[in-house]
Design an enzyme around this catalytic site. Sequence first.
Site, PDB file in Angstrom:
ATOM      1  CE  LYS A   9      -3.391   2.376   2.928  1.00 51.13           C
ATOM      2  NZ  LYS A   9      -2.528   3.558   3.139  1.00 51.13           N
ATOM      3  CE  LYS A  14       5.220   0.595  -2.569  1.00 53.58           C
ATOM      4  NZ  LYS A  14       4.565   1.661  -1.801  1.00 53.58           N
ATOM      5  CE  LYS A  40       5.060   8.575  -2.665  1.00 56.08           C
ATOM      6  NZ  LYS A  40       4.438   7.280  -3.037  1.00 56.08           N
ATOM      7  CG  ASP A 127      -2.452   1.833  -2.655  1.00 57.67           C
ATOM      8  OD1 ASP A 127      -1.239   1.990  -2.910  1.00 57.67           O
ATOM      9  OD2 ASP A 127      -3.001   2.272  -1.637  1.00 57.67           O
TER      10      ASP A 127
END
Length: 253
Positions: A9, A14, A40, A127
Amino acid sequence: MYRFAVYGKGGIGKSTTCSALSCAFTELGLKVMQVGCDPKADSTLYLHGGQRIPTMLDVLREKRDAATLDDLIVTGYKGIVCAEAGGPTPGLGCAGRGIAAAFEALDERDVFDIVKPDLVLYDVLGDVVCGGFAMPIREGYADRVFIVTSGENMSIYAAANIAMAVENFRKRGYAALGGLILNRRNVPDELKKVQTLAEDLSTEILADLPRDDHISDAQDGDRGVMEAYPDCAYAAEIRRLAERMLALGEDHA
C-alpha cells in the site's frame, strides 16, 4: 540474476525498505539495481543524499529516441544503480502506462546486458495491481514478489489484493509470492493480524521490521538508515531479510 519486486500500500514504507535492502544486498557483494515504479519517484531518494534523480519519463519526454541508457540510470550510494520511472504530467496520462513506457525504454537499451546486475529490485506501488503496475509480475521481470504490510486494516486489505493478483499471474507461469514483510506501525495485535493474513495466503512473514526512530533521524540528515545507523535494530533485521530473500530466489538466480 535475482529479480525481486516489492509491493504494498502507498505510504507503508516500501521505498525505505527497498533502499535498505539494496544496501544490505550490496554489503553481501552483489551488484544491485533498484527501479522505482511509483509516480512520486522517491524510491531512491536516500541513495542520493536526499536528492531526486531525473525520472525516465521526464528524460524520454525531453530527449525522446535520443535518450541514452546513461540518461535513464544513475549510480548512487555504494554503487547501487538507480532508475525512477516517474509519472505523467498531473491530470494528463496514465501512471501505469508511463511505467510500461519506462520499462520498454530500458529494454530497448539492453539495460541488463550492459549493467549486468546480480540483483534487480523493483519498488512498486500496489494499492491496486493493474496496468503498468503489474508489469514486474506479468511481463517476467520479477521471479519473486514480496509484500510490505503493517497490521493496519487498509494495509492488510491491500496486501491481500496484491497476493491475489500475484497468484493469478503465477498460474500463467510468472512471478510467485515470496512472503510478507511486516513493517510495524505498533497498532494493537499487529503481529497476530499479519500472521492471520500469512496463514490465509499460505505464505510466511519473512521479517518483522521494528518501528525505529533511527529511520526518520537518518532521513532528516538526507541519508538512508543503513548509511547513518548501520548498527541499529532495523538494519540488523533488514540484513536478515536480505539473506532470506536470497535463499528464496536461488532457484531463479
